[in-house]
Structure formats: structure tokens, C-alpha cells
Design an enzyme around this catalytic site. Structure first.
Site, mmCIF file in Angstrom:
data_model
loop_
_atom_site.group_PDB
_atom_site.id
_atom_site.type_symbol
_atom_site.label_atom_id
_atom_site.label_comp_id
_atom_site.label_asym_id
_atom_site.label_seq_id
_atom_site.Cartn_x
_atom_site.Cartn_y
_atom_site.Cartn_z
ATOM 1 N N SER A 66 -32.520 12.427 49.869
ATOM 2 C CA SER A 66 -32.361 13.093 51.167
ATOM 3 C C SER A 66 -31.347 12.442 52.107
ATOM 4 O O SER A 66 -30.982 13.049 53.114
ATOM 5 C CB SER A 66 -33.705 13.145 51.892
ATOM 6 O OG SER A 66 -34.438 14.243 51.441
ATOM 7 N N LYS A 69 -28.317 14.292 52.998
ATOM 8 C CA LYS A 69 -28.353 15.332 54.043
ATOM 9 C C LYS A 69 -27.518 14.914 55.249
ATOM 10 O O LYS A 69 -26.983 15.750 55.974
ATOM 11 C CB LYS A 69 -29.807 15.606 54.464
ATOM 12 C CG LYS A 69 -30.634 16.244 53.350
ATOM 13 C CD LYS A 69 -32.127 16.256 53.666
ATOM 14 C CE LYS A 69 -32.941 16.860 52.511
ATOM 15 N NZ LYS A 69 -34.390 16.688 52.654
ATOM 16 N N TYR A 190 -26.987 21.362 46.238
ATOM 17 C CA TYR A 190 -27.972 20.530 46.948
ATOM 18 C C TYR A 190 -28.560 19.458 46.013
ATOM 19 O O TYR A 190 -28.618 18.276 46.367
ATOM 20 C CB TYR A 190 -29.089 21.425 47.519
ATOM 21 C CG TYR A 190 -30.287 20.647 48.001
ATOM 22 C CD1 TYR A 190 -30.260 19.972 49.222
ATOM 23 C CD2 TYR A 190 -31.442 20.547 47.224
ATOM 24 C CE1 TYR A 190 -31.350 19.225 49.656
ATOM 25 C CE2 TYR A 190 -32.536 19.805 47.649
ATOM 26 C CZ TYR A 190 -32.478 19.141 48.859
ATOM 27 O OH TYR A 190 -33.549 18.397 49.281
ATOM 28 N N TYR A 241 -38.797 12.651 58.648
ATOM 29 C CA TYR A 241 -39.669 13.821 58.472
ATOM 30 C C TYR A 241 -40.798 13.830 59.501
ATOM 31 O O TYR A 241 -40.563 13.579 60.685
ATOM 32 C CB TYR A 241 -40.250 13.881 57.049
ATOM 33 C CG TYR A 241 -39.255 13.546 55.980
ATOM 34 C CD1 TYR A 241 -38.141 14.357 55.785
ATOM 35 C CD2 TYR A 241 -39.400 12.434 55.175
ATOM 36 C CE1 TYR A 241 -37.219 14.058 54.801
ATOM 37 C CE2 TYR A 241 -38.473 12.140 54.183
ATOM 38 C CZ TYR A 241 -37.384 12.946 54.007
ATOM 39 O OH TYR A 241 -36.482 12.648 53.048
ATOM 40 N N VAL A 259 -36.335 9.999 48.816
ATOM 41 C CA VAL A 259 -37.432 9.682 47.893
ATOM 42 C C VAL A 259 -37.012 8.780 46.724
ATOM 43 O O VAL A 259 -37.857 8.336 45.960
ATOM 44 C CB VAL A 259 -38.149 10.950 47.334
ATOM 45 C CG1 VAL A 259 -38.954 11.648 48.401
ATOM 46 C CG2 VAL A 259 -37.171 11.894 46.669
#
Ligand code: GLN
Length: 309
Positions: A66, A69, A190, A241, A259
Site C-alpha cells: 500500500s 499508493k 494496481y 487506515y 501489508v
């Protein structure tokens, strides 16, 4: 702060981090990630004035997941402008897990923010028709000052074989008109960007770039100042998050987790921090990394609202 003092603090930080590893576990929903050694731990700290401090497994390669991102958002903002991007993706914390689709289905017609899967898949769908994956890879190498970054084929295929949830998110985005182009291509882009292999050192370099307003160590501007400001703000409010609020109070350093066990942190105007610790807490953030950043923040007064003395 003297170098010896920072070195001592980092040694203590590793010790404190190691103490909580047993309470975490490696990600297993992407089977290839379950092979990571949960006891690995590395911290890397690069300061704007050119000092580098490292301890532990800072050269081990793992997938960025992530944290990509952040780079994708930078690229989208620079390519399409903030107005377009934030017309399609919000900037509010979702309060839900990173792979949730409930809030997207029930509470909104666009993803809450670009740091959760729905928002990042939408961002990938904007980028993908214009930027090839090879260009994205080049950009990652440049932002991270790391020519060793490659696509980790094993992790990529492992995630593509277990992509049902992200595929569901992508088609929900299409049903809401957020994704207009080819859904499968967007999803593939992605997953590929999540499968880039980095080190704690690469993340510290990326952090340094953002801490230094988008200017790299050679003095070259790689990112617009406005882009960097927006991205750091979203990292602070949404980067961890549904753990973002507590992290902002306790640590107060814009950060982004993945992760794969990576953590990218930006101490504005001061330094970039990269951490590798694949044992995760229940929210998918590196359990030792969180503890370490809390310790570093208090010892080195790195909280965004730390009292200046
Ligand atoms: N590739 C991962 C996924 O989409 C990234 C998630 C993460 O790092 N939190 O599930």
C-alpha cells in the site's frame, strides 16, 4: 542531536520493536507474503542535512504494497491536477479496514480517500491508460533512489490469484462511474504497483524526498510543492487506515504502511524514515514499526505538534 545519541536511540528502538513482534503476524491473504520471516526488523533514517542512520535489516527486499499508493497519488496529482483527482476520490478517513467496500457501497459514490484500496484502484485506473507500468517503475526507482526496485513476480502472481475482493471493489467503482476505462487493466496496474520490491532504505529516501518538499538530495525538484503538501496531509489523516487517528495522536508523523511490512514516514523539513517489520497488527500495520515510531517521536520530538524548545 548528536550522531551517537541518534544511534543509541535507534538501538533502543529496535529492542523495543522486537519486544512486540510476537503479538503480530505476517499477512497471509496473499500467500506469498506469508513466507516472510516475522522477526525481521530494520530502521533507516535519512536527514535533510545528509546524515544517514541505519540499524537491523535495512537492505532486505520486500514488496511495497500500500505504500505505492503514495507514489501513485503523487503521479495522478501531477498528471491530472488536484481538481480532477478529488472530484473522483475523497480525502476523508473511512474508519474502515483498508480493503473494505461497505462505506463505498452504502455511504458514498466515490472512495473515501486514496490510501485505501478503493481509492488507490480508482487512482490506478486514471493513471493506467496514460502511464505504462515501466514508466511507473522508473519513477519509483527515481523517487526511492533505488535502481534495485523490480516487479516481484511471485508476489504479483500470488496476489492476482487471490484478487477477488479487490476485483469486487474495482467493479463496484465501475458501477458508480468512478472507473470509466478497462477495469481489469486498472486492477492489474494496481496489483503490479503493490508488488514493487523495496527496502527500508528505499522508503527512507522516498520519505526524505517528501520531507524536503519534493526536492531530491542532488537539489533537483521531482515533485511540485503543492502535490507534496497534499500527499503529506492525506498520509497524516488516512495513511494508517482505521488506525490513523490514534497514530496521529501518539506519533504525529505522516506515515503510510503496507501489508508487506513496510512503513514510510515523513518528518517534515527534517528527515525520511523507512522501516521494515513484516509482523502486522490487526489493522495491517507493522506492529513493531508502530511502536518504534512512537518511541522515536517521543525521544526525538518528531510529533508534528511537538513543543518547540
Ligand atoms: N496489495 C494489497 C491489497 O490490495 C495492499 C494492501 C495493503 O498494503 N494494506 O490488499
Amino acid at each position: 542531536m548528536k550522531s551517537e545519541e541518534v544511534t543509541r536511540i535507534l538501538e533502543n528502538a529496535i529492542r523495543i520493536g522486537k519486544g512486540v513482534i510476537r503479538y503480530g503476524s505476517v499477512a497471509s491473504y496473499i500467500p506469498e507474503l506469508a513466507k516472510a520471516d516475522k522477526n525481521k526488523l530494520g530502521i533507516c533514517l535519512y536527514t535533510i542535512d545528509g546524515n544517514q542512520f541505519e540499524t537491523g535489516n535495512t537492505e532486505d527486499r520486500f514488496t511495497i504494497q500500500s505504500i505505492s499508493k503514495v507514489m501513485a497519488l503523487c503521479l495522478a496529482l501531477e498528471t491530472f491536477g488536484a481538481e480532477f483527482v478529488f472530484d473522483h476520490v475523497g480525502v476523508e478517513p473511512s474508519g474502515e479496514a483498508f480493503n473494505s467496500l461497505v462505506e463505498l457501497d452504502n455511504r458514498s459514490n466515490r472512495p473515501f480517500n486514496p490510501m485505501i484500496n478503493s481509492g488507490a484502484i480508482a487512482v490506478a485506473s486514471f493513471i493506467e491508460p496514460k502511464v505504462s507500468f515501466e514508466e511507473m517503475l522508473k519513477l519509483a526507482r527515481c523517487f526511492c533512489q533505488d535502481d534495485g526496485i523490480v516487479l516481484d513476480e511471485k508476489v504479483y502472481h500470488s496476489e492476482m490469484s487471490n484478487v477477488a475482493r479487490n476485483r469486487a471493489i474495482a467493479y463496484l467503482l465501475e458501477s458508480k462511474g468512478v472507473i470509466g476505462g478497462n477495469v481489469e487493466e486498472a486492477l492489474d496496474f494496481y496489483v503490479k504497483m503493490c508488488s514493487l520490491s523495496v527496502t527500508a532504505e528505499s522508503l527512507a529516501s522516498l520519505g526524505l524526498l517528501l520531507a524536503n518538499d519534493g526536492v531530491d538530495p542532488s537539489g533537483k525538484r521531482l515533485l511540485d510543492s503543492d502535490t507534496v503538501r497534499v500527499v503529506k496531509t492525506i498520509m497524516l489523516t488516512c495513511g494508517m487506515y482505521d488506525g490513523s487517528g490514534e497514530f496521529a495522536v501518539r506519533v504525529g508523523i505522516p506515515s503510510k504502511s503496507g501489508v508487506g511490512g513496510g512503513l514510510l514516514s515523513v518528518v517534515d523539513g527534517k528527515m525520511g524514515i523507512g522501516i521494515y517489520g513484516p509482523a502486522l497488527d490487526e489493522k495491517g500495520n507493522s506492529i513493531a514499526g508502530r511502536k518504534i515510531l512512537q518511541f522515536l517521536s517521543s525521544q526525538m520530538k518528531l510529533h508534528i505538534f511537538a513543543k518547540k524548545d
